[in-house]
Design an enzyme around this catalytic site. Structure first.
Site, mmCIF file in Angstrom:
data_model
loop_
_atom_site.group_PDB
_atom_site.id
_atom_site.type_symbol
_atom_site.label_atom_id
_atom_site.label_comp_id
_atom_site.label_asym_id
_atom_site.label_seq_id
_atom_site.Cartn_x
_atom_site.Cartn_y
_atom_site.Cartn_z
ATOM 1 C CB THR A 150 76.008 -31.606 0.092
ATOM 2 O OG1 THR A 150 77.219 -30.913 -0.233
ATOM 3 C CG2 THR A 150 75.989 -32.952 -0.594
ATOM 4 C CG MET A 178 73.539 -32.338 8.497
ATOM 5 S SD MET A 178 74.613 -33.253 9.683
ATOM 6 C CE MET A 178 75.871 -32.056 10.039
ATOM 7 C CG HIS A 179 78.710 -31.880 3.022
ATOM 8 N ND1 HIS A 179 78.559 -30.857 2.127
ATOM 9 C CD2 HIS A 179 79.457 -31.364 4.044
ATOM 10 C CE1 HIS A 179 79.185 -29.775 2.564
ATOM 11 N NE2 HIS A 179 79.734 -30.056 3.725
ATOM 12 C CG ASP A 180 79.218 -37.531 4.254
ATOM 13 O OD1 ASP A 180 79.494 -37.094 3.122
ATOM 14 O OD2 ASP A 180 80.072 -37.702 5.147
ATOM 15 C CB CYS A 231 72.592 -35.658 0.426
ATOM 16 S SG CYS A 231 72.314 -33.984 0.986
#
Ligand code: BDR
Ligand code: CA
Length: 309
Positions: A195, A237-239, A241
């Site tokens: 991420t 923008m980790h989530d 992904c």
């Protein structure tokens, strides 16, 4: 093409907002049943209010929001407002919603949805601490076969972000993570190793500002001032992904591995030890994603956001 039934379990959170909007932009492919909230980035009242604000921005007043767990299974709640801002959505510029959450608890709603799920079942997308999923799996283990797949953001191949050893979501509720990683259903894991590669370029970030309300709001969150942040170079923008993988798995690569979760208090709390090279010979319990083609990813995300209000 039939639409994939999914549930998003979330603690918004800027990158949670991006993930929700991406799913809503792809109604043609993703059938979002409801949104469940959990305490994480900020407390449950705020994550629930934020989920409603995010849905309002996308003009989806029909989408139910179910409030879930207000604290981890064992540890006291620790939040990340130093990252996400006092309300959890710093930079978003979104008004409060006049809508209220559904009266049914998120864990009850998860169990009911699994009970009603058509074969091959539901895809669960947890984007915060795994407390709601762990509670549902303990309360109704007979429904586990109805979980087609769990696609989740949490953990890290290497260093953590909240402690040297641990990523935030797993650190906050490691006992819940241990239950989920031990549940026996297919898991796709997005840890920090991948991420942190999910960064939009400078020109891509600027293009979000020229889109509609959701794009402008994402631009505000990507570029908000933040201690230790990247300024106009954006924030990871980790989530996002998780939802992007459901839509475009060809942009990602990974490996089946055994993932162990450290629950004990101390410097290793919340560490995910990933047996990348199969040293332990334990059967893999997750598909661990390690790379993403970030430029292509954000080109596709920009196209998707152009369809949102
Ligand atoms: C994760 O923690 C939260 O702050 C983010 O929303 C993301 O889910 C990153 O460590
Ligand atoms: Ca999150």
């Amino acid at each position: 093409m039939s639409r994939l039934p999914i549930i998003i379990d979330t603690d918004p959170g800027q990158d949670d907002a991006a993930a929700l909007w991406l799913a809503l932009a792809h109604r043609d492919r993703l059938d979002l049943t409801f949104v469940a909230t959990v305490a994480g980035n900020v407390g449950l009242d705020l994550t629930t209010a934020n989920a409603l604000r995010i849905l309002d921005a996308a003009e989806r007043p029909d989408m139910p929001v179910h409030r879930g767990a207000d604290r981890p299974l064992v540890y006291d709640l620790e939040i990340a407002d130093y990252i996400s801002g006092p309300d959890g959505l710093a930079g978003a510029g979104l008004p409060l919603s006049s809508r209220a959450a559904h009266e049914e608890h998120a864990v009850d709603a998860l169990i009911a949805a699994l009970r009603a799920a058509p074969a091959p079942g539901l895809t669960l997308c947890p984007l915060g601490p795994l407390t709601n999923l762990a509670l549902a799996f303990r309360l109704a283990p007979e429904l586990l076969p109805r979980v087609e797949r769990i696609v989740t953001m949490g953990g890290a191949i290497g260093l953590g972000n909240v402690t040297p050893a641990a990523e935030f979501n797993v650190y906050v509720d490691p006992h819940a993570a241990a239950i989920v990683y031990g549940c026996g259903r297919p898991i796709v894991m997005f840890g920090l190793g991948v991420t942190l590669q999910a960064l939009a370029s400078h020109d891509q970030i600027a293009r979000f500002r020229d889109l509609g309300r959701c794009g402008r709001s994402l631009h505000g969150m990507l570029t908000r001032p933040r201690p230790g942040g990247f300024g106009t170079d954006g924030h990871p923008m980790h989530d996002l992904c998780v939802i992007a993988w459901l839509l475009w798995p060809e942009l990602f690569s990974g490996r089946d591995c055994f993932v162990d979760v450290e629950c004990a208090a101390g410097p290793q709390r919340g560490r995910t030890t990933i047996d990348w090279n199969g040293r332990t010979r334990r059967a893999p319990n997750a598909h661990v994603i390690a790379t993403v083609e970030a430029r292509d990813l954000f080109e596709r995300v920009l196209e998707a956001f152009a369809r949102l209000p």
